[in-house]
Scaffold this motif. Structure first.
Motif, short mmCIF file in Angstrom:
data_model
loop_
_atom_site.label_atom_id
_atom_site.label_comp_id
_atom_site.label_asym_id
_atom_site.label_seq_id
_atom_site.Cartn_x
_atom_site.Cartn_y
_atom_site.Cartn_z
N ASN A 131 0.88 -1.31 -0.02
CA ASN A 131 -0.13 0.03 0.00
C ASN A 131 0.78 1.33 -0.03
O ASN A 131 0.28 2.44 -0.71
N CYS A 132 2.00 1.24 0.79
CA CYS A 132 3.08 2.33 0.85
C CYS A 132 3.52 2.57 -0.49
O CYS A 132 3.77 3.89 -1.01
N LEU A 133 3.72 1.64 -1.18
CA LEU A 133 4.21 1.74 -2.62
C LEU A 133 3.41 2.48 -3.52
O LEU A 133 3.75 3.38 -4.22
N PHE A 134 2.10 2.15 -3.49
CA PHE A 134 1.14 2.79 -4.16
C PHE A 134 0.94 4.34 -3.71
O PHE A 134 0.87 5.01 -4.70
N ILE A 135 0.91 4.48 -2.58
CA ILE A 135 0.91 5.97 -1.80
C ILE A 135 2.09 6.57 -2.70
O ILE A 135 1.99 7.79 -3.05
N GLY A 136 3.31 6.18 -2.63
CA GLY A 136 4.62 6.64 -3.09
C GLY A 136 4.48 6.94 -4.54
O GLY A 136 4.53 8.21 -4.87
N LEU A 137 3.96 5.88 -5.32
CA LEU A 137 3.74 6.32 -6.80
C LEU A 137 2.74 7.27 -7.16
O LEU A 137 2.86 8.07 -7.84
N ALA A 138 1.70 7.40 -6.31
CA ALA A 138 0.64 8.25 -6.32
C ALA A 138 1.10 9.89 -6.24
O ALA A 138 0.95 10.57 -6.88
N VAL A 139 1.81 9.89 -5.19
CA VAL A 139 2.33 11.20 -4.84
C VAL A 139 3.45 11.77 -6.14
O VAL A 139 3.31 12.87 -6.39
N LEU A 140 4.07 10.91 -6.43
CA LEU A 140 5.27 11.22 -7.69
C LEU A 140 4.27 11.52 -8.85
O LEU A 140 4.67 12.47 -9.58
N THR A 141 3.59 10.66 -9.05
CA THR A 141 2.49 10.91 -10.41
C THR A 141 1.66 12.30 -10.09
O THR A 141 1.46 12.84 -11.05
N GLY A 142 1.08 12.45 -9.04
CA GLY A 142 0.38 13.62 -8.75
C GLY A 142 1.48 14.80 -9.24
O GLY A 142 0.89 15.86 -9.69
N ALA A 143 2.46 14.93 -8.92
CA ALA A 143 3.49 16.11 -9.04
C ALA A 143 3.96 15.99 -10.28
O ALA A 143 4.18 17.20 -10.91
N MET A 144 4.39 14.77 -11.22
CA MET A 144 5.02 14.77 -12.38
C MET A 144 4.34 14.52 -13.56
O MET A 144 4.75 14.75 -14.83
N LEU A 145 2.83 14.20 -13.41
CA LEU A 145 2.06 13.59 -14.46
C LEU A 145 2.15 14.94 -15.49
O LEU A 145 1.26 15.93 -15.02
N ASN A 146 2.55 15.00 -16.77
CA ASN A 146 2.53 16.01 -17.73
C ASN A 146 2.89 17.36 -17.14
O ASN A 146 2.30 18.53 -17.24
N ASN A 147 4.06 17.18 -16.15
CA ASN A 147 4.23 18.50 -15.57
C ASN A 147 5.85 18.45 -15.22
O ASN A 147 6.44 17.32 -15.42
N GLN A 148 6.42 19.74 -15.40
CA GLN A 148 7.83 19.84 -14.94
C GLN A 148 8.05 20.27 -13.65
O GLN A 148 7.54 21.60 -13.19
N VAL A 149 8.54 19.49 -12.54
CA VAL A 149 8.79 19.82 -11.36
C VAL A 149 9.84 20.73 -11.21
O VAL A 149 11.01 20.23 -11.63
N GLU A 150 9.67 21.79 -10.35
CA GLU A 150 10.64 22.83 -10.21
C GLU A 150 11.46 22.61 -8.90
O GLU A 150 12.62 22.91 -8.88
N ASP A 151 10.75 22.34 -8.28
CA ASP A 151 11.38 21.76 -6.77
C ASP A 151 11.55 20.44 -6.27
O ASP A 151 10.24 19.93 -5.32
N PHE A 152 12.44 19.64 -6.56
CA PHE A 152 12.50 18.28 -6.29
C PHE A 152 12.56 18.19 -4.77
O PHE A 152 12.35 16.64 -4.31
N THR A 153 13.36 18.95 -4.05
CA THR A 153 13.49 18.94 -2.79
C THR A 153 12.11 18.80 -2.01
O THR A 153 11.78 18.06 -0.99
N ALA A 154 11.36 19.89 -2.28
CA ALA A 154 9.87 19.80 -1.67
C ALA A 154 9.20 18.46 -1.90
O ALA A 154 8.76 18.10 -1.19
N LEU A 155 9.48 17.97 -3.06
CA LEU A 155 8.68 16.85 -3.58
C LEU A 155 8.90 15.53 -2.68
O LEU A 155 8.47 14.71 -2.20
N ILE A 156 10.47 15.47 -2.59
CA ILE A 156 10.85 14.36 -1.72
C ILE A 156 10.62 14.49 -0.23
O ILE A 156 10.04 13.39 0.32
N PHE A 157 10.49 15.60 0.12
CA PHE A 157 9.80 15.86 1.79
C PHE A 157 8.55 15.54 1.73
O PHE A 157 7.93 14.93 2.52
N GLY A 158 7.89 15.96 0.51
CA GLY A 158 6.30 15.74 0.50
C GLY A 158 5.98 13.92 0.31
O GLY A 158 5.18 13.34 0.94
N LEU A 159 6.81 13.55 -0.55
CA LEU A 159 6.85 11.93 -0.76
C LEU A 159 6.94 11.15 0.54
O LEU A 159 5.99 10.26 1.21
#
Length: 288
Positions: free
Chosen positions: A25-53
């Motif tokens: 389930n945690c794998l799904f959550i992690g992939l979902a967070v990454l998908t939410g941030a990166m799907l058809n999008n250019q992430v500018e702050d990867f540090t914030a994304l890692i903390f969010g993940l």
């Protein structure tokens, strides 16, 4: 006197701390967070994304542990093999572990420097705690909370990655499909829930009617896919792919289920839906 690294079931204690947080389930959550941030999008702050993940992962993990803590009476009937009822972890230790995970999770959310992400992290932690302690005993409310918190993994990633518009259809999709699984899962747990007085659709109406009711969010999901496509929120390729790979397998699950509606068949279907959700997520990442 000597402290052992093994519980009475001869499983390593460290392993129990990992298994109780539901790694799949945690794998799904992690992939979902990454998908939410990166799907058809250019992430500018990867540090914030890692903390969010990691914030999302720890909060979700805390939710699984606190749920097992408060589910001990029903799990003794429905799922005695789980970590706490099987003696793999003492209940008081599980409670402390859950609180540690919650605090760690919403503390990490502050490093995203996004006030909406911080609010979601705190709200989700509180919701998961009160769901486990009180709200899962109320008809549909508990199902809605779990459906929201699962879908909020995409929402959380989308907010951290400033990608909300792209993810809105996927958030709705996940919320509705989780609702399908939650109702089926409640039907699976009917025996133990009745024993301790938990009110669910299944304990009130029976497994068969509960399974029929689970078709409502399933149909609403198909409708939401069509609306998302007609409003140009998703591409034609994604619409066709998700429609085929959602409707055909789910129809198969229900046909198999209604041929022989038993607790074991409900359990199998619940597991298949969980795997199906992960497959659909991976397909979503590939197609998009």
């Amino acid at each position: 006197g000597r402290i052992s690294l093994y519980d009475k079931g001869k499983n390593p204690v460290v392993k129990n701390y990992l298994l109780i947080i539901r790694p799949f389930n945690c794998l799904f959550i992690g992939l979902a967070v990454l998908t939410g941030a990166m799907l058809n999008n250019q992430v500018e702050d990867f540090t914030a994304l890692i903390f969010g993940l990691f914030a999302a992962l720890f909060i979700a993990a805390g939710g699984y542990v606190i749920n097992d803590f408060y589910d001990l009476p029903t799990d003794m009937v429905n799922k005695p093999h789980r970590i706490i009822p099987s003696g793999g972890m003492a209940p008081d230790r599980a409670y402390i572990y859950a609180m540690f995970l919650f605090v760690l999770g919403f503390s990490l959310s502050f490093f995203t420097a996004n006030h909406w992400a911080i609010i979601i992290a705190i709200v989700n932690s509180l919701l998961l705690y009160f769901y486990a302690k009180y709200l899962k005993r109320t008809v549909l409310v508990g199902n809605l909370i779990i459906s929201y918190t699962t879908a909020s993994a995409f929402l959380f990633g989308a907010i951290v990655g400033d990608n909300l518009l792209n993810l809105l259809p996927i958030i709705i999709f996940t919320l509705l499909y989780t609702m399908v699984r939650e109702i089926i899962k409640d039907a699976e747990d009917e025996k133990g829930d009745k024993k301790v007085g938990i009110r669910t659709i299944s304990t009130l109406l029976g497994q068969h009617k509960a399974t029929l009711i689970s078709l409502i969010p399933a149909v609403l999901l198909a409708v939401s896919l069509y609306i998302s496509y007609s409003e140009d929120l998703i591409s034609q390729t994604l619409f066709v792919t998700l429609s085929i790979l959602y409707i055909i397998p789910l129809a198969g699950f229900y046909i198999n289920l209604f041929r022989n509606l038993t607790t074991n068949r409900l359990k199998e279907t619940s597991i298949l839906i969980k795997l199906h959700m992960l497959v659909l997520l991976l397909i979503l990442i590939i197609v998009s």
